[in-house]
Scaffold this motif. Structure first.
Motif, PDB file in Angstrom:
ATOM      1  N   ASP A 151       0.832  -1.205   0.000  1.00 32.36           N
ATOM      2  CA  ASP A 151       0.000   0.000   0.000  1.00 32.36           C
ATOM      3  C   ASP A 151       0.868   1.257   0.000  1.00 32.36           C
ATOM      4  O   ASP A 151       0.568   2.231  -0.695  1.00 32.36           O
ATOM      5  N   GLN A 152       1.947   1.237   0.778  1.00 36.04           N
ATOM      6  CA  GLN A 152       2.816   2.410   0.852  1.00 36.04           C
ATOM      7  C   GLN A 152       3.472   2.686  -0.513  1.00 36.04           C
ATOM      8  O   GLN A 152       3.563   3.836  -0.940  1.00 36.04           O
ATOM      9  N   GLU A 153       3.938   1.632  -1.170  1.00 31.94           N
ATOM     10  CA  GLU A 153       4.545   1.804  -2.498  1.00 31.94           C
ATOM     11  C   GLU A 153       3.513   2.321  -3.499  1.00 31.94           C
ATOM     12  O   GLU A 153       3.806   3.202  -4.309  1.00 31.94           O
ATOM     13  N   LEU A 154       2.302   1.783  -3.427  1.00 31.53           N
ATOM     14  CA  LEU A 154       1.246   2.237  -4.334  1.00 31.53           C
ATOM     15  C   LEU A 154       0.868   3.686  -4.049  1.00 31.53           C
ATOM     16  O   LEU A 154       0.622   4.470  -4.970  1.00 31.53           O
ATOM     17  N   LEU A 155       0.866   4.068  -2.769  1.00 32.15           N
ATOM     18  CA  LEU A 155       0.601   5.469  -2.416  1.00 32.15           C
ATOM     19  C   LEU A 155       1.652   6.399  -3.024  1.00 32.15           C
ATOM     20  O   LEU A 155       1.325   7.467  -3.551  1.00 32.15           O
ATOM     21  N   THR A 156       2.910   5.982  -2.951  1.00 31.88           N
ATOM     22  CA  THR A 156       3.991   6.785  -3.538  1.00 31.88           C
ATOM     23  C   THR A 156       3.803   6.919  -5.041  1.00 31.88           C
ATOM     24  O   THR A 156       3.913   8.017  -5.593  1.00 31.88           O
ATOM     25  N   GLN A 157       3.491   5.810  -5.688  1.00 35.55           N
ATOM     26  CA  GLN A 157       3.269   5.844  -7.137  1.00 35.55           C
ATOM     27  C   GLN A 157       2.036   6.684  -7.475  1.00 35.55           C
ATOM     28  O   GLN A 157       2.021   7.405  -8.475  1.00 35.55           O
ATOM     29  N   MET A 158       1.024   6.585  -6.640  1.00 37.05           N
ATOM     30  CA  MET A 158      -0.194   7.359  -6.865  1.00 37.05           C
ATOM     31  C   MET A 158       0.085   8.856  -6.763  1.00 37.05           C
ATOM     32  O   MET A 158      -0.403   9.646  -7.582  1.00 37.05           O
ATOM     33  N   PHE A 188      -0.132  -0.581 -12.450  1.00 35.31           N
ATOM     34  CA  PHE A 188       0.494  -1.306 -11.349  1.00 35.31           C
ATOM     35  C   PHE A 188      -0.206  -2.616 -11.000  1.00 35.31           C
ATOM     36  O   PHE A 188       0.167  -3.274 -10.046  1.00 35.31           O
ATOM     37  N   ASN A 189      -1.234  -2.969 -11.770  1.00 37.40           N
ATOM     38  CA  ASN A 189      -1.954  -4.217 -11.572  1.00 37.40           C
ATOM     39  C   ASN A 189      -2.452  -4.351 -10.136  1.00 37.40           C
ATOM     40  O   ASN A 189      -2.426  -5.429  -9.540  1.00 37.40           O
ATOM     41  N   ALA A 190      -2.882  -3.240  -9.587  1.00 43.44           N
ATOM     42  CA  ALA A 190      -3.375  -3.235  -8.206  1.00 43.44           C
ATOM     43  C   ALA A 190      -4.776  -3.831  -8.164  1.00 43.44           C
ATOM     44  O   ALA A 190      -5.549  -3.729  -9.116  1.00 43.44           O
ATOM     45  N   GLY A 191      -5.107  -4.443  -7.050  1.00 41.80           N
ATOM     46  CA  GLY A 191      -6.421  -5.036  -6.867  1.00 41.80           C
ATOM     47  C   GLY A 191      -7.452  -3.999  -6.464  1.00 41.80           C
ATOM     48  O   GLY A 191      -7.118  -2.888  -6.040  1.00 41.80           O
ATOM     49  N   VAL A 192      -8.721  -4.385  -6.577  1.00 40.10           N
ATOM     50  CA  VAL A 192      -9.826  -3.478  -6.275  1.00 40.10           C
ATOM     51  C   VAL A 192      -9.763  -2.990  -4.829  1.00 40.10           C
ATOM     52  O   VAL A 192      -9.872  -1.787  -4.561  1.00 40.10           O
ATOM     53  N   LYS A 193      -9.566  -3.913  -3.891  1.00 46.90           N
ATOM     54  CA  LYS A 193      -9.541  -3.520  -2.472  1.00 46.90           C
ATOM     55  C   LYS A 193      -8.364  -2.595  -2.171  1.00 46.90           C
ATOM     56  O   LYS A 193      -8.499  -1.633  -1.415  1.00 46.90           O
ATOM     57  N   GLN A 194      -7.218  -2.877  -2.784  1.00 51.90           N
ATOM     58  CA  GLN A 194      -6.042  -2.036  -2.546  1.00 51.90           C
ATOM     59  C   GLN A 194      -6.264  -0.639  -3.122  1.00 51.90           C
ATOM     60  O   GLN A 194      -5.941   0.365  -2.482  1.00 51.90           O
ATOM     61  N   ALA A 240      -9.114   0.806  -3.562  1.00 52.05           N
ATOM     62  CA  ALA A 240     -10.100   1.452  -2.693  1.00 52.05           C
ATOM     63  C   ALA A 240      -9.441   1.999  -1.435  1.00 52.05           C
ATOM     64  O   ALA A 240      -9.755   3.108  -0.979  1.00 52.05           O
ATOM     65  N   ARG A 241      -8.520   1.222  -0.859  1.00 54.57           N
ATOM     66  CA  ARG A 241      -7.839   1.682   0.357  1.00 54.57           C
ATOM     67  C   ARG A 241      -7.019   2.941   0.102  1.00 54.57           C
ATOM     68  O   ARG A 241      -7.088   3.903   0.867  1.00 54.57           O
TER      69      ARG A 241
END
Length: 136
Positions: free
Chosen positions: A75-82, A114-120, A122-123
């Motif tokens: 989640d932290q890595e995805l937040l940075t990318q976001m 990033f091929n992130a999932g729906v729940k991720q 959403a978070r």
């Protein structure tokens, strides 16, 4: 051949040994820089060399494609990318500054890039998972 003519023909200013031969199309003959006998002994036939090269390229592609499908971000890595996506795509500093339409498009970008999932998704976007599931 004069140096100037060689430079023009090869489109290069790199000095080459005088023993190098050039074909009519301006290409340096491979026999000038490859040990042809050793290659022929190793592969015995040109088709075997081509098969090996093709297999190697195919393996590289499979590794790259396969690995990208299996890699997941925290989640932290995805937040940075976001945050980087928000800055690049919308020229904003935070998701709070985005409209709902922009947030929904951001969900698509997170899924696609990033091929992130729906729940991720959403978070990290703080959106309802059902709404994210309908979009991605």
């Amino acid at each position: 051949m004069s140096e100037r003519k060689r430079f023009r023909l090869l489109k290069s200013r790199v000095a080459l040994p005088d023993s190098y031969m050039v074909d009519a199309e301006g290409m340096i003959l491979p026999s000038c820089y490859v040990d042809v006998d050793a290659v022929e002994k190793t592969f015995r036939h040109p088709s075997r060399l081509m098969m090996l090269l093709a297999k190697r390229i195919e393996n590289d592609v499979e590794i790259r494609l396969g690995m990208s499908d299996n890699v997941t971000l925290t989640d932290q890595e995805l937040l940075t990318q976001m945050q980087e996506l928000i800055a690049k795509q919308y020229r904003k500093n935070s998701i709070v500054q985005l409209s709902m339409d922009q947030r929904l498009k951001l969900c698509l970008l997170l899924k696609r890039n990033f091929n992130a999932g729906v729940k991720q998704i959403a978070r990290v976007t703080r959106l309802d998972p059902d709404m994210v599931a309908k979009i991605v």
